[in-house]
Write a protein that holds these residues in place. Structure first.
Motif, PDB file in Angstrom:
ATOM      1  N   ALA A   1       4.773   0.570   7.713  1.00 40.08           N
ATOM      2  CA  ALA A   1       6.203   1.052   6.464  1.00 40.08           C
ATOM      3  C   ALA A   1       7.348   0.325   6.935  1.00 40.08           C
ATOM      4  CB  ALA A   1       6.150   2.512   6.205  1.00 40.08           C
ATOM      5  N   THR A   2       7.579   0.393   8.311  1.00 42.59           N
ATOM      6  CA  THR A   2       8.860   0.066   8.829  1.00 42.59           C
ATOM      7  C   THR A   2       9.121  -1.431   8.998  1.00 42.59           C
ATOM      8  OG1 THR A   2       8.304  -0.053  11.273  1.00 42.59           O
ATOM      9  CG2 THR A   2       9.143   2.114  10.263  1.00 42.59           C
ATOM     10  N   GLY A   3       7.863  -2.242   8.592  1.00 47.50           N
ATOM     11  CA  GLY A   3       8.152  -3.638   8.814  1.00 47.50           C
ATOM     12  C   GLY A   3       7.366  -4.379  10.063  1.00 47.50           C
ATOM     13  N   SER A   4       6.888  -3.360  10.970  1.00 44.94           N
ATOM     14  CA  SER A   4       6.315  -3.607  12.245  1.00 44.94           C
ATOM     15  C   SER A   4       5.046  -4.149  12.038  1.00 44.94           C
ATOM     16  CB  SER A   4       6.576  -2.574  13.171  1.00 44.94           C
ATOM     17  OG  SER A   4       7.750  -2.164  13.298  1.00 44.94           O
ATOM     18  N   PRO A   5       4.621  -5.271  12.766  1.00 41.80           N
ATOM     19  CA  PRO A   5       3.164  -5.900  12.556  1.00 41.80           C
ATOM     20  C   PRO A   5       2.194  -4.882  13.501  1.00 41.80           C
ATOM     21  CG  PRO A   5       4.539  -7.283  14.267  1.00 41.80           C
ATOM     22  CD  PRO A   5       5.488  -6.174  13.733  1.00 41.80           C
ATOM     23  N   VAL A   6       1.174  -4.729  12.696  1.00 49.18           N
ATOM     24  CA  VAL A   6       0.175  -3.907  13.343  1.00 49.18           C
ATOM     25  C   VAL A   6      -1.182  -4.730  13.378  1.00 49.18           C
ATOM     26  CG1 VAL A   6       0.989  -1.601  12.647  1.00 49.18           C
ATOM     27  CG2 VAL A   6      -0.270  -2.706  11.109  1.00 49.18           C
ATOM     28  N   PHE A   7      -1.527  -5.518  12.648  1.00 51.73           N
ATOM     29  CA  PHE A   7      -2.750  -6.219  12.837  1.00 51.73           C
ATOM     30  C   PHE A   7      -2.763  -7.633  12.325  1.00 51.73           C
ATOM     31  CE2 PHE A   7      -4.634  -1.856  11.573  1.00 51.73           C
ATOM     32  CZ  PHE A   7      -4.874  -1.347  12.912  1.00 51.73           C
ATOM     33  N   THR A   8      -3.656  -8.436  12.736  1.00 55.04           N
ATOM     34  CA  THR A   8      -3.799  -9.725  12.089  1.00 55.04           C
ATOM     35  C   THR A   8      -5.377  -9.745  11.745  1.00 55.04           C
ATOM     36  OG1 THR A   8      -2.337 -10.912  13.420  1.00 55.04           O
ATOM     37  CG2 THR A   8      -4.002 -12.359  12.409  1.00 55.04           C
ATOM     38  N   ILE A   9      -5.634 -10.256  10.452  1.00 56.44           N
ATOM     39  CA  ILE A   9      -6.986 -10.400   9.816  1.00 56.44           C
ATOM     40  C   ILE A   9      -7.276 -11.953   9.557  1.00 56.44           C
ATOM     41  CG2 ILE A   9      -8.513  -9.843   7.855  1.00 56.44           C
ATOM     42  CD1 ILE A   9      -6.559  -7.547   7.318  1.00 56.44           C
TER      43      ILE A   9
ATOM     44  N   LEU B   1      -4.735   7.244  10.898  1.00 52.17           N
ATOM     45  CA  LEU B   1      -5.103   7.453   9.561  1.00 52.17           C
ATOM     46  C   LEU B   1      -4.183   6.503   8.617  1.00 52.17           C
ATOM     47  CD1 LEU B   1      -6.647   8.691   7.299  1.00 52.17           C
ATOM     48  CD2 LEU B   1      -4.870  10.598   7.282  1.00 52.17           C
ATOM     49  N   MET B   2      -2.928   6.058   8.854  1.00 47.72           N
ATOM     50  CA  MET B   2      -2.324   5.374   8.261  1.00 47.72           C
ATOM     51  C   MET B   2      -2.589   3.986   8.494  1.00 47.72           C
ATOM     52  SD  MET B   2       2.036   5.132   8.058  1.00 47.72           S
ATOM     53  CE  MET B   2       1.981   7.065   7.664  1.00 47.72           C
ATOM     54  N   LYS B   3      -3.163   3.537   9.377  1.00 46.58           N
ATOM     55  CA  LYS B   3      -3.645   2.166   9.455  1.00 46.58           C
ATOM     56  C   LYS B   3      -4.884   1.893   8.843  1.00 46.58           C
ATOM     57  CE  LYS B   3      -1.285   1.330  14.030  1.00 46.58           C
ATOM     58  NZ  LYS B   3      -1.481   1.138  15.500  1.00 46.58           N
ATOM     59  N   LYS B   4      -5.721   3.055   8.918  1.00 48.92           N
ATOM     60  CA  LYS B   4      -6.994   2.942   8.104  1.00 48.92           C
ATOM     61  C   LYS B   4      -6.592   2.868   6.468  1.00 48.92           C
ATOM     62  CE  LYS B   4     -10.109   5.929  10.967  1.00 48.92           C
ATOM     63  NZ  LYS B   4     -10.853   7.102  11.053  1.00 48.92           N
ATOM     64  N   THR B   5      -5.589   3.381   6.072  1.00 46.37           N
ATOM     65  CA  THR B   5      -5.268   3.386   4.718  1.00 46.37           C
ATOM     66  C   THR B   5      -4.825   2.081   4.384  1.00 46.37           C
ATOM     67  OG1 THR B   5      -4.564   5.674   4.703  1.00 46.37           O
ATOM     68  CG2 THR B   5      -3.998   4.268   2.892  1.00 46.37           C
ATOM     69  N   ILE B   6      -4.049   1.560   5.232  1.00 45.64           N
ATOM     70  CA  ILE B   6      -3.256  -0.089   5.037  1.00 45.64           C
ATOM     71  C   ILE B   6      -4.819  -1.251   5.185  1.00 45.64           C
ATOM     72  CG2 ILE B   6      -2.121  -1.790   5.856  1.00 45.64           C
ATOM     73  CD1 ILE B   6      -0.298   0.438   7.187  1.00 45.64           C
TER      74      ILE B   6
ATOM     75  N   ILE C   1       0.965  -1.166   0.072  1.00 45.52           N
ATOM     76  CA  ILE C   1       0.146   0.156  -0.090  1.00 45.52           C
ATOM     77  C   ILE C   1       0.830   1.152   0.107  1.00 45.52           C
ATOM     78  CG2 ILE C   1      -1.793   1.362   1.318  1.00 45.52           C
ATOM     79  CD1 ILE C   1      -1.339  -2.451   1.817  1.00 45.52           C
ATOM     80  N   GLN C   2       0.518   2.266  -0.884  1.00 46.13           N
ATOM     81  CA  GLN C   2       1.558   3.447  -1.041  1.00 46.13           C
ATOM     82  C   GLN C   2       0.543   4.664  -0.877  1.00 46.13           C
ATOM     83  OE1 GLN C   2       3.621   3.270  -4.723  1.00 46.13           O
ATOM     84  NE2 GLN C   2       4.585   1.666  -4.165  1.00 46.13           N
ATOM     85  N   SER C   3       0.694   5.614  -0.440  1.00 46.43           N
ATOM     86  CA  SER C   3       0.088   6.636  -0.146  1.00 46.43           C
ATOM     87  C   SER C   3       1.225   8.069   0.096  1.00 46.43           C
ATOM     88  CB  SER C   3      -0.963   6.888   0.798  1.00 46.43           C
ATOM     89  OG  SER C   3      -1.758   7.846   0.905  1.00 46.43           O
ATOM     90  N   PRO C   4       1.409   8.855  -0.522  1.00 42.35           N
ATOM     91  CA  PRO C   4       0.798   8.982  -2.234  1.00 42.35           C
ATOM     92  C   PRO C   4       1.584   7.919  -2.688  1.00 42.35           C
ATOM     93  CG  PRO C   4       2.444  10.781  -1.707  1.00 42.35           C
ATOM     94  CD  PRO C   4       2.111  10.252  -0.433  1.00 42.35           C
TER      95      PRO C   4
ATOM     96  N   VAL D   1       3.533   2.724   2.695  1.00 47.60           N
ATOM     97  CA  VAL D   1       2.877   3.033   4.105  1.00 47.60           C
ATOM     98  C   VAL D   1       2.681   1.574   4.893  1.00 47.60           C
ATOM     99  CG1 VAL D   1       1.924   5.319   3.528  1.00 47.60           C
ATOM    100  CG2 VAL D   1       0.569   3.412   3.273  1.00 47.60           C
ATOM    101  N   GLY D   2       2.503   0.618   4.011  1.00 43.91           N
ATOM    102  CA  GLY D   2       2.477  -0.640   4.629  1.00 43.91           C
ATOM    103  C   GLY D   2       2.382  -1.686   3.738  1.00 43.91           C
ATOM    104  N   GLU D   3       1.972  -2.916   4.173  1.00 45.27           N
ATOM    105  CA  GLU D   3       1.761  -4.139   3.418  1.00 45.27           C
ATOM    106  C   GLU D   3       0.996  -5.074   4.039  1.00 45.27           C
ATOM    107  OE1 GLU D   3       5.458  -5.957   2.111  1.00 45.27           O
ATOM    108  OE2 GLU D   3       6.407  -5.816   4.194  1.00 45.27           O
TER     109      GLU D   3
END
Length: 254
Positions: A164-172, A230-235, A137-140, A145-147
């Motif tokens: 964007a740094t490769g740190s885990p934020v969520f599990t789906i 906001l960045m997490k919402k975007t991802i 995911i890129q913005s702009p 910003v994430g993957e």
């Protein structure tokens, strides 16, 4: 943010897909993180985003794959973004739902906000490690910003989400039976990479009735706290499109 910054005001009541105007000053209490497009300001205040795939009758009738298009709306069904796939004709016809693509997400004035990149990953291989799906995911566009990366499991759909740094934020985590008929399918968004993490959101695939039975189009709701970063919402928006292609996209050519 300086007063010269450009942000987006909330759309007024009206018909689905109504556009809203660009404002010269930011709305109160809305701060867009440095590096992200100012046009994402409206997303920052939402707790629900609805993604509607636009019905392509020619594709349904002939099986000829077209670039997917989506309306992205708020909870009141007012459009504030538009998404369009950018994939060449040969790739769409030959690779079907497994195709690599770039998805461009713009505001209603066609200003670029988010760009999604899905690489080609073979599906249906006996070597499961060779075909796990992923998306950047890129913005702009051009600024990662994430993957989102698929995690191998025996039955249950599962993804890890990274910043964007490769740190885990969520599990789906999805339902083990994601092809259920006449009901919604829920993918839970959990904090961190622990299956027992706190549920902080949902990606819901809505049952589309006759339209879905004929392979026409899909509808999703993405739910999260209004005050989520906001960045997490975007991802998570990017994750919604990857889930659509992996499980629910029309497979007439596959």
């Amino acid at each position: 943010m300086s007063q010269g910054g450009t942000v987006i005001s909330q759309p007024q009541s009206g018909e689905k897909g109504q556009q809203f105007q660009m404002m010269a000053a930011p709305p109160p209490n809305i701060v867009v993180p440095a590096g992200l497009p100012a046009g994402l300001a409206y997303l920052a205040q939402l707790s629900e985003v609805r993604v509607h795939q636009i019905l392509e009758l020619l594709e349904v009738i002939t099986g000829f794959e077209k670039n997917n298009r989506y309306s992205i709306c708020n909870e009141g069904e007012q459009q504030f973004m538009f998404a369009k796939e950018d994939t060449d004709c040969c790739t769409r016809q030959m690779c079907g739902t497994a195709r690599p693509f770039v998805m461009n997400i713009t505001d209603t004035n066609e200003q670029p906000l988010i760009q999604l990149h899905r690489p080609f990953r073979c599906q249906g291989s006996c070597l499961w490690c060779c075909y796990l799906q992923e998306m950047e995911i890129q913005s702009p566009p051009g600024n990662k910003v994430g993957e989102v990366k698929e995690v191998w499991t025996c039955w249950t759909p599962k993804y890890h989400v990274y910043d964007a740094t490769g740190s885990p934020v969520f599990t789906i985590i999805g339902d083990c039976c994601y092809c259920k008929c006449c009901t919604d399918v829920v993918f839970r968004v959990l904090a961190g990479v622990d299956d027992g993490g706190e549920e902080v959101g949902q990606i819901v695939k809505h049952w589309g009735g006759c339209r879905e039975m004929f392979g026409g189009a899909n509808d999703f709701s993405l739910r999260f706290p209004a005050n989520m970063d906001l960045m997490k919402k975007t991802i998570l928006m990017g994750a919604t499109f990857l889930i659509d292609f992996n499980y629910f996209e029309y497979r007439g050519n596959n």
